[in-house]
Design a protein around this motif. Structure first.
Motif, mmCIF file in Angstrom:
data_model
loop_
_atom_site.group_PDB
_atom_site.id
_atom_site.type_symbol
_atom_site.label_atom_id
_atom_site.label_comp_id
_atom_site.label_asym_id
_atom_site.label_seq_id
_atom_site.Cartn_x
_atom_site.Cartn_y
_atom_site.Cartn_z
ATOM 1 N N LEU A 171 -37.833 66.593 46.549
ATOM 2 C CA LEU A 171 -37.653 65.531 47.101
ATOM 3 C C LEU A 171 -39.055 65.840 47.876
ATOM 4 O O LEU A 171 -40.708 64.805 48.060
ATOM 5 N N ALA A 172 -39.397 66.484 48.535
ATOM 6 C CA ALA A 172 -40.908 67.104 49.020
ATOM 7 C C ALA A 172 -42.353 67.109 48.099
ATOM 8 O O ALA A 172 -42.794 65.971 48.754
ATOM 9 N N GLY A 173 -41.269 66.793 46.491
ATOM 10 C CA GLY A 173 -42.692 67.788 45.905
ATOM 11 C C GLY A 173 -42.913 65.587 45.624
ATOM 12 O O GLY A 173 -43.858 65.477 44.781
ATOM 13 N N GLN A 174 -41.750 64.948 45.273
ATOM 14 C CA GLN A 174 -41.545 63.340 45.135
ATOM 15 C C GLN A 174 -43.299 63.038 46.198
ATOM 16 O O GLN A 174 -43.566 62.209 45.794
ATOM 17 N N MET A 175 -43.034 63.366 47.512
ATOM 18 C CA MET A 175 -44.170 62.839 48.492
ATOM 19 C C MET A 175 -44.998 63.211 47.448
ATOM 20 O O MET A 175 -46.247 62.901 48.009
ATOM 21 N N VAL A 176 -44.792 64.624 47.910
ATOM 22 C CA VAL A 176 -46.574 65.525 47.715
ATOM 23 C C VAL A 176 -47.027 64.612 46.663
ATOM 24 O O VAL A 176 -48.681 63.955 46.783
ATOM 25 N N LYS A 177 -46.323 64.388 45.666
ATOM 26 C CA LYS A 177 -47.580 63.595 44.772
ATOM 27 C C LYS A 177 -47.552 62.020 44.804
ATOM 28 O O LYS A 177 -48.652 61.720 44.754
ATOM 29 N N HIS A 178 -46.604 61.434 45.333
ATOM 30 C CA HIS A 178 -47.160 60.389 46.203
ATOM 31 C C HIS A 178 -48.849 60.189 47.028
ATOM 32 O O HIS A 178 -49.421 59.308 46.562
ATOM 33 N N LEU A 179 -48.785 60.729 47.616
ATOM 34 C CA LEU A 179 -49.654 61.534 48.518
ATOM 35 C C LEU A 179 -51.272 61.196 47.606
ATOM 36 O O LEU A 179 -52.010 61.434 47.871
ATOM 37 N N GLN A 180 -51.030 62.266 46.848
ATOM 38 C CA GLN A 180 -52.243 62.519 45.508
ATOM 39 C C GLN A 180 -52.527 61.603 44.822
ATOM 40 O O GLN A 180 -53.327 61.572 44.285
ATOM 41 N N SER A 181 -51.548 60.444 44.982
ATOM 42 C CA SER A 181 -51.795 59.692 44.086
ATOM 43 C C SER A 181 -53.310 58.495 44.534
ATOM 44 O O SER A 181 -53.697 57.742 44.582
ATOM 45 N N TYR A 182 -53.166 58.911 46.022
ATOM 46 C CA TYR A 182 -53.944 57.853 46.255
ATOM 47 C C TYR A 182 -55.097 58.398 47.504
ATOM 48 O O TYR A 182 -55.814 58.175 47.829
ATOM 49 N N LEU A 183 -54.535 59.668 47.559
ATOM 50 C CA LEU A 183 -56.010 60.518 48.196
ATOM 51 C C LEU A 183 -56.600 61.829 47.208
ATOM 52 O O LEU A 183 -55.557 62.578 47.310
ATOM 53 N N SER A 184 -58.086 61.603 46.201
ATOM 54 C CA SER A 184 -58.118 62.661 45.501
ATOM 55 C C SER A 184 -58.468 63.696 46.463
ATOM 56 O O SER A 184 -57.878 64.537 45.747
#
Length: 905
Positions: free
Chosen positions: A680-693
């Motif tokens: 779950l933490a990995g999913q959230m990290v990937k989401h943040l990385q999707s819009y924070l370059s």
């Protein structure tokens, strides 16, 4: 006073306290001055009406019009439109008035009023008024009155409501032309204005009357010569060059401070960066920082709202941010900046609308469409820029962040800002600060706003409410614990109970001597031990058998302290027949209690629990990096809060920021759930990385918002929780009966206890009252949450059923509501000839609410388990009744309510 109509309308429309008080004051005014509803009046008669009302309303000095006109000043968000509906319903039902003229100050409110007075719309003001169910009021507007005029004689509706926009009339009067309403209509042979002026029962309602009080249009409307004017506003004064001039006809003043204190609106708070100094940077930089911090506050609030909706199982609220621009040019510059790549990498492109008079044609239509849909979770708008177009009447409940960029003094800035964002999305406070708060981003004015809010005359601090004068002899409150009739019968009463005596004969003690009462006290202690002996005493009836009573008497003798003696060794009290005291005490106990077992569902065999893997819902979550912590302060309570905690330790893996915050939850075991947590933490990290370059921005968000992120993830985990037992589940009755818990009430000092049979004149204040005079209740006094509960107590007393309102902890019964498991305390427990009833009374419109359904499911299941136990013990079964409020009437017997039994799902 037509109190019956006032109470009926209050109940049907679910009026809040200030709305009920306003309706009550209108009824009082008409009763005190009946000529107020007289059609043909001269100036002397109007003056006489004013004189009669001055004695009733200390704040009333003058009508300020040629006809009687009363002002009801209610804070924004309390519900002035609903109050209009209540006024119209009352005047029709109690006094037969059929014609009303409603004035709106602008097009926004005009359109809103038409919608709210139209049947089958979300905020229809007459919902629940039976007289308007078949033939609702006919709505005639400033746009259609010429067409409707030809059908005036054929209307089936009992009431006609004319809704007009004063702005149109003002413009025509100022231009030297007669208003269109005064021009001849070929259908009725006169102008529509002349038709209205000739009506014998026209009542004028003026919404937001401060906006046009001195206008030429209103002076023209004076010629209508209405029976009565009713003004509604949140600001009962007119701004002049010499300052505000207060209205002289206010009869009810319910200001913002009272609305905040009573929980009817959000708590406004001012927010800045910690240690921010605006003087050290240019104005455009201050503006940029405020906008960026506004978005950060907005995104954090969005997460809080999503989390709350998940944990409570309620509708999701999509918040938006309001930016107040200086002018249309400034608004255009802001729009370009907020949608540019330079503002959070263009993440808000197509999520911003500009609302001002610069839009025309299709652009204007698109602007209005998006603005009206801003509450919808499907509408993408998250930021609204406006320049003086969002005025009174723009009713939204999802405005949570305001960024004012227009120069104004602190008071004007706060008043104009918060007026648009005070309404609560769930209709009441939730107890979650972030869900109940409106944030004003004011880095450059933070201290100034705080200082102004702390002034004695601040609208946030000032708490006026002109209602009934308080009785100074009864000032103050105190806490009262009410002992049960059983406790008092056995000699366990105290001064606390007698301090709220009803004037009835006190509960007569069973035992005459102090020594007998002492023995009875020990008997009650011993009976407490029998609660857990379900094999010996599955119910209190078993305590009546000679065998059990002999054992009780033996235990009492062992525990009984010796009688006190004089110095010469002679006993001061005669010997007591312990067995006789036990027998009488047990008989009283059985007679003056209802057996409530303690029930638990426990697993058998090996128990496994955990969380199923799932895909995290990250839609709409766009937390932004922060330069510094944001600090805010509630303007009313002075409570401070910080948007993000100070930076913690630096984690090696990005997922660790979230995992370390998640394992602080009691229901998460790291050794069991480590794999899921990192997924779950990995999913959230990937989401943040999707819009924070920028990787550092991702780390910044994870570091400063780790608790907020973990809270949202945990709320989703709860939805995927499972528990199973290899051997199934057992229903365990750990106690066959439990002692009655003693309720504690807060009451006004010196307040009399009311007889439960007496009609309550002010049902909205019933929670402040204490009732007595009961013959079959297990307590001498009770408090009720509604007048329906009081009337149900009348039914129980009439049919001589044992009953009481249980205190918290009596059942220790819990229900699931989202991720929470609150305790359920039903309204009543009653024992009839054939059943024991658990009863809940609710307004019909609330019967399908999530919390009511969850409580009913828990109560019905508990009653089924209790009935199984009762069957094995040979006593009465339990039933759970969920009764609609309107069914609680004097003509019904208890058997009539059994049809409202709810069975476990």
């Amino acid at each position: 006073m037509s109190q019956r109509e006032v109470n009926a309308i209050t109940g049907r429309l679910s009026l809040r306290t200030p709305q009920h008080e306003s309706l009550k004051q209108l009824a009082s005014a008409i009763e005190a001055a009946p000529d107020m509803l007289k059609h043909e009046r001269d100036d002397a008669e109007v003056a006489a009406v004013l004189q009669a009302l001055k004695g009733l309303f200390p704040t009333l000095q003058d009508f300020e019009r040629e006809f009687p006109s009363l002002c009801f000043a209610l804070a924004t968000g309390v519900g002035k439109t609903r109050l209009m509906g209540a006024f119209i319903s009352y005047l029709f039902q109690a006094h037969g008035i059929k014609h009303f003229f409603v004035l709106a100050p602008n097009l926004t409110i005009y359109d809103k009023l038409i919608a709210d007075f139209t049947p089958n719309t979300p905020k229809y003001v007459f919902k629940g008024i039976a007289e308007f169910s078949s033939y609702p009021p006919e709505i005639i507007t400033g746009d259609n009155y010429e067409e409707r005029a030809q059908a005036l004689g054929d209307l089936l509706s009992p009431v006609t409501i004319n809704i007009f926009n004063i702005s149109k009339i003002n413009s025509e009067v100022r231009g030297g032309k007669a208003p269109r309403i005064k021009r001849l209509s070929e259908y009725i042979g006169q102008s529509y204005f002349e038709y209205l002026a000739a009506l014998p029962d026209l009542v004028l309602l003026m919404d937001e009357s401060h906006r046009y009080r001195a206008s030429a249009g209103v002076r023209a409307i004076n010629e209508l010569k209405p029976l009565l004017g009713l003004e509604l506003t949140a600001t009962p004064f007119v701004e002049t060059t010499k300052g505000p001039v207060a209205f002289k006809n206010v009869v009810v003043d319910y200001p913002l401070a009272r609305a905040m204190e009573d929980g009817f609106v959000k708590e406004p708070a001012v927010v800045t960066q910690r240690n921010f100094d605006a003087k050290t940077m240019p104005p455009e930089e201050v503006e940029r920082v405020k906008l960026q911090d506004g978005v950060r506050m907005h995104e954090a609030t969005k997460v809080e709202l999503k989390t709350y909706a998940r944990t409570q199982g309620v509708k999701e609220v999509k918040p938006f941010m309001l930016v107040i621009a200086r002018d249309t040019t400034h608004a255009g510059v802001l729009l370009a900046y907020l949608q540019s790549d330079g503002f959070f990498a263009g993440r808000y492109r197509n999520k911003v609308i500009q609302v001002d008079s610069s839009k025309t044609g299709a652009d204007e239509e698109d602007m209005i469409r998006r603005l009206l849909a801003v509450e919808s979770v499907d509408e993408p708008t998250e930021i609204v820029i406006h320049v003086n177009m969002l005025k009174e009447g723009w009713d939204v409940t999802n405005l949570y962040t305001i960024v004012p960029l227009r120069a104004a003094n602190a008071r004007t800035l706060v008043e104009q800002s918060i007026g648009r964002g005070l309404r609560l999305p769930y209709g009441k406070r939730t107890g979650v600060d972030a869900v109940d708060r409106l944030s004003i981003i004011a880095h450059d004015r933070f201290q100034e706003i705080i200082d102004d809010a702390n002034r004695a005359d601040s609208p946030i601090k000032l708490k006026k409410f002109y209602l009934d004068a308080p009785d100074h002899d009864n000032a103050g409150t105190r806490s009262v614990t009410v002992r049960s009739n059983l406790t008092q019968r056995l000699g366990g009463g105290n001064e606390t109970t007698t301090a709220v005596s009803t004037g009835d004969e006190p509960v007569a003690p069973v035992f005459a001597t102090a020594r007998e009462r002492q023995v009875a006290g020990v008997v009650m202690d011993v009976l407490g031990k029998y609660e857990v002996m379900t094999d010996v005493a599955p119910t209190r009836q078993a305590l009546l058998t000679p065998e059990v009573q002999a054992k009780i008497a033996e235990a009492v003798r062992e525990r009984l302290p010796p009688a006190q003696t004089e110095l010469d060794g002679m006993e001061t009290a005669p010997e007591v027949d312990v067995a006789a005291v036990v027998k009488r005490a047990v008989e009283e106990t059985v007679k003056l209690t209802i057996d409530i077992p303690r029930i638990a569902v426990v697993p058998k065999g090996e128990v496994t629990s955990g969380f199923h893997p799932f895909t995290l819902d990250v839609s709409g979550l766009h937390l932004q990096p922060k330069d510094r912590s944001l600090v805010g302060q509630d303007l009313r309570t002075h409570k401070q809060f910080t948007l993000s905690a100070q930076s913690g330790r630096t984690e090696r893996r990005l997922e660790d920021y979230i995992v370390h915050a998640l394992i602080d939850y009691d229901d998460i075991d790291y050794t069991v759930h480590a794999g899921l947590l990192y997924d779950l933490a990995g999913q959230m990290v990937k989401h943040l990385q999707s819009y924070l370059s920028d990787p550092e921005e991702v780390r910044n968000v994870l570091d400063l918002d780790r608790v907020l992120i973990a809270k949202n993830i945990h709320a989703q985990m709860v939805e995927h929780f499972y528990e199973s037992a290899s051997g199934g589940y057992d229903v365990v009755v750990s106690r066959g009966f439990t002692a009655l818990r003693e309720p504690t009430y807060t009451i006004a000092a010196g307040q009399p206890v009311r007889n439960y049979r007496e009609t309550v004149e002010e049902p909205s204040r019933i929670k402040q009252m204490v009732f007595g005079g009961f013959s079959h209740c297990l307590y001498p006094q009770q408090k009720f949450d509604s007048d329906t509960e009081r009337r149900f107590a009348v039914v129980l007393e009439r049919y001589k059923h044992k009953w009481f309102k249980p205190a918290k902890g009596q059942f220790q019964m819990y229900y699931r509501l989202g991720a929470e498991q609150p305790e359920y305390v039903p309204d009543f427990v009653a024992e009839t000839d054939h059943f024991v009833l658990m009863v809940e009374t609710k307004a019909r419109k609330e019967l399908e609410d999530d919390d009511v359904v969850a409580k009913a499911a828990a109560g019905a299941l508990w009653c089924r388990h209790a009935s199984d136990h009762a069957r094995s013990a040979g006593v009465k079964p339990w039933k759970y009744l969920l009764i609609p409020h309107e069914q609680v009437t004097d003509d019904k017997g208890m058997a009539d309510y059994l049809r409202f039994e709810r069975l476990p799902v």
